[in-house]
Design an enzyme around this catalytic site. Structure first.
Site, mmCIF file in Angstrom:
data_model
loop_
_atom_site.group_PDB
_atom_site.id
_atom_site.type_symbol
_atom_site.label_atom_id
_atom_site.label_comp_id
_atom_site.label_asym_id
_atom_site.label_seq_id
_atom_site.Cartn_x
_atom_site.Cartn_y
_atom_site.Cartn_z
ATOM 1 N N GLU A 89 0.881 -1.206 0.000
ATOM 2 C CA GLU A 89 -0.038 -0.093 0.062
ATOM 3 C C GLU A 89 1.053 1.228 -0.100
ATOM 4 O O GLU A 89 1.513 1.496 0.940
ATOM 5 C CB GLU A 89 -0.896 0.172 1.382
ATOM 6 C CG GLU A 89 -2.098 1.257 1.246
ATOM 7 C CD GLU A 89 -3.047 1.058 2.172
ATOM 8 O OE1 GLU A 89 -2.363 0.833 3.453
ATOM 9 O OE2 GLU A 89 -4.000 1.744 2.298
ATOM 10 N N ASP A 136 -8.013 -3.119 7.946
ATOM 11 C CA ASP A 136 -6.904 -1.969 8.085
ATOM 12 C C ASP A 136 -6.414 -1.826 9.214
ATOM 13 O O ASP A 136 -6.040 -0.789 9.595
ATOM 14 C CB ASP A 136 -7.589 -0.757 7.177
ATOM 15 C CG ASP A 136 -6.650 0.370 6.815
ATOM 16 O OD1 ASP A 136 -5.351 -0.150 6.779
ATOM 17 O OD2 ASP A 136 -6.808 1.585 6.280
ATOM 18 N N HIS A 162 -15.037 4.755 9.914
ATOM 19 C CA HIS A 162 -14.473 5.059 8.470
ATOM 20 C C HIS A 162 -15.783 5.402 7.344
ATOM 21 O O HIS A 162 -15.663 5.944 6.669
ATOM 22 C CB HIS A 162 -13.411 3.961 7.997
ATOM 23 C CG HIS A 162 -12.306 4.140 8.558
ATOM 24 N ND1 HIS A 162 -11.887 3.514 9.575
ATOM 25 C CD2 HIS A 162 -11.052 4.404 8.015
ATOM 26 C CE1 HIS A 162 -10.554 3.563 9.667
ATOM 27 N NE2 HIS A 162 -10.074 4.118 8.773
ATOM 28 N N ASP A 168 -16.173 -0.545 10.181
ATOM 29 C CA ASP A 168 -15.937 -0.421 11.664
ATOM 30 C C ASP A 168 -16.825 0.623 12.127
ATOM 31 O O ASP A 168 -16.909 0.957 13.483
ATOM 32 C CB ASP A 168 -14.813 -0.042 11.893
ATOM 33 C CG ASP A 168 -14.133 1.380 11.426
ATOM 34 O OD1 ASP A 168 -14.875 2.102 10.586
ATOM 35 O OD2 ASP A 168 -13.039 1.986 11.834
ATOM 36 N N HIS A 189 -6.322 5.050 -2.795
ATOM 37 C CA HIS A 189 -5.707 6.179 -2.337
ATOM 38 C C HIS A 189 -5.656 7.133 -3.577
ATOM 39 O O HIS A 189 -4.412 7.640 -4.163
ATOM 40 C CB HIS A 189 -4.374 5.875 -1.712
ATOM 41 C CG HIS A 189 -4.331 5.595 -0.195
ATOM 42 N ND1 HIS A 189 -4.458 6.776 0.742
ATOM 43 C CD2 HIS A 189 -4.396 4.522 0.383
ATOM 44 C CE1 HIS A 189 -4.416 5.783 1.986
ATOM 45 N NE2 HIS A 189 -4.609 4.667 1.726
ATOM 46 N N HIS A 227 -10.267 0.035 0.276
ATOM 47 C CA HIS A 227 -11.088 0.770 1.213
ATOM 48 C C HIS A 227 -11.868 2.053 0.573
ATOM 49 O O HIS A 227 -11.889 2.865 0.786
ATOM 50 C CB HIS A 227 -10.495 1.307 2.431
ATOM 51 C CG HIS A 227 -8.922 1.918 2.309
ATOM 52 N ND1 HIS A 227 -8.839 2.993 1.748
ATOM 53 C CD2 HIS A 227 -7.924 1.476 2.831
ATOM 54 C CE1 HIS A 227 -7.665 3.389 1.833
ATOM 55 N NE2 HIS A 227 -6.723 2.460 2.720
ATOM 56 N N ARG A 281 -22.700 14.735 -10.779
ATOM 57 C CA ARG A 281 -22.177 15.439 -11.930
ATOM 58 C C ARG A 281 -20.708 14.836 -12.542
ATOM 59 O O ARG A 281 -20.584 14.398 -13.711
ATOM 60 C CB ARG A 281 -22.476 16.447 -12.460
ATOM 61 C CG ARG A 281 -23.918 16.898 -12.875
ATOM 62 C CD ARG A 281 -24.084 18.463 -13.296
ATOM 63 N NE ARG A 281 -24.338 19.412 -11.965
ATOM 64 C CZ ARG A 281 -25.542 19.649 -11.605
ATOM 65 N NH1 ARG A 281 -26.500 18.951 -12.170
ATOM 66 N NH2 ARG A 281 -25.706 20.182 -10.363
#
Ligand SMILES: [Zn+2]
Length: 385
Positions: A136, A281, A258, A255, A202, A223, A234
């Site tokens: 990651e 995570d 998040h 959880d 990300h 995630h 739009r």
């Protein structure tokens, strides 16, 4: 030979009442109803009574737990962490790196490869098993980096990916990448050819940039909603693609911190029971008291179940059994459907052939649950804990 029985079994596609699972040498030899034939005479029976047996959970995004961070080397800490995973029903996991200086990442990858290659010599144990590495960062967006240190983000290149690949001795199984970055499409194509499950995350990608990443080979999303360009009616951005592409699997951190439970419901309606995946995570603070903990090289303050660095969410202290129960509570899904998001689905996403299902030829990795989804016992390779 050991025979396991309980009130019911989730394979997870089927529910078998009064099942009998015959296990030999850590693998499943036979699965059937208890009354469907004579039990072999030389077996040891293990009866879990009123409970339900389901495939052990698989976490494809976890940074640590029980005080241990997967980027730090500490044999005792690793054992504690893996036992704590098992206590929450997890049988296998993908240790996940966070963005760090190049040298730190390379040495973490080497050490994780050592850990993975040492598994066969461990013998029978009640510890969850690391199967491959989830990389990651550092190929992620400055705009959606979360707590990943900005100084260590790098534009994706095949040359740097190959340095990671060599350091990890081919054990990179999952890679989160932002597809809109210069060079990302080439790296996605290359990593996909290497057999890596490329996951979009990300990322500040537009709809078109997300589609280009998928055309290059990406087949999962990391995630969902967190560290992602938000949905706009739009300008749907990447979420427009993640939520509508039926061939793309995607994961969430369920959880209750998040994502609002309503968003969990929207996600589950969009991805369905086939393509939705639960991750934790989780960071080293999981199963530990509140305080200060490390996530790779990042210091994190943990209070009341919230992990913060610089005022931003920095991973979680979620456990997989709770994630499954949260899906039951947030979306009203039953145990069978909810547990599948933590077993069969992550197994399919990561290409595991002998995990995530209870069938002949699969590993004897089970979680034993009560009706509320609480873990009564976990069995790893036929070994009870
Ligand atoms: Zn993470």
């Amino acid at each position: 030979m050991i025979a396991f029985t309980a009130q019911s079994l989730l394979t997870p596609n089927e529910r078998v009442a009064n099942p009998l699972i015959l296990v030999e040498g850590g693998g499943i030899a036979e699965v059937r109803a208890r009354n469907a034939g004579e039990s072999p005479s030389d077996v040891r029976m293990v009866d879990f009574g009123e409970a339900t047996i389901a495939p052990a959970y698989i976490d494809l995004h976890v940074h640590g737990g029980a005080g241990h961070d997967v980027m730090h080397t500490d044999g005792d800490g690793l054992a504690r962490f893996e036992r704590s995973l098992t206590s929450h029903g997890v049988g296998a996991y993908f240790p996940t790196t966070v963005t760090a200086p190049l040298d730190a990442t390379l040495s973490a990858l080497e050490n994780l490869a050592d850990t993975i290659e040492a598994v066969p010599s461990r013998g029978a144990s009640n510890r969850a098993i690391p199967l491959g590495i989830h990389l990651e960062g550092p190929f992620i967006s400055h705009a959606r980096r979360g707590v990943h240190p900005p100084a260590n983000l790098v534009p994706p290149t095949i040359a740097i990916f190959e340095r990671f690949w060599q350091a990890a001795r081919g054990h990179i199984a999952v890679m989160t990448i932002a597809p809109e970055l210069d060079g990302a499409v080439e790296v996605i194509e290359h990593a996909t050819r290497r057999g890596v499950c490329v996951s979009l995350g990300h990322t500040d990608a537009t709809l078109e940039e997300a589609r280009a990443g998928i055309s290059a080979g990406a087949r999962h999303a990391t995630h969902t909603f967190n560290a992602m360009r938000p949905l706009n009616h739009r300008e749907p951005g990447i979420l427009g693609e993640v939520l509508t592409n039926a061939r793309l699997s995607a994961d969430i951190i369920a959880d209750g911190i998040h994502l609002d439970p309503a968003i969990v419901q929207i996600f589950l309606k969009a991805k369905g029971k086939e393509e939705a995946v639960l991750i934790t995570d989780a960071i080293s603070a999981t199963d530990m008291p509140d305080g200060r903990y490390m996530l790779g090289g990042i210091e994190v303050e943990v209070k009341d179940g919230k992990c913060l660095a610089d005022g931003k969410l920095a991973g979680s202290v979620l456990t997989m059994d709770r994630a499954v129960r949260n899906v039951m509570q947030f979306a009203g899904w039953d145990l069978q459907q909810s547990a599948r998001l933590a077993s069969e689905n992550p197994a399919r996403v990561t290409g595991l052939k002998t995990r995530g299902r209870i069938e002949p030829g699969a590993r004897a990795d089970f979680v034993v649950l009560n009706a509320a989804g609480e873990v009564m016992r976990t069995v790893i390779g036929g070994h009870e804990s």
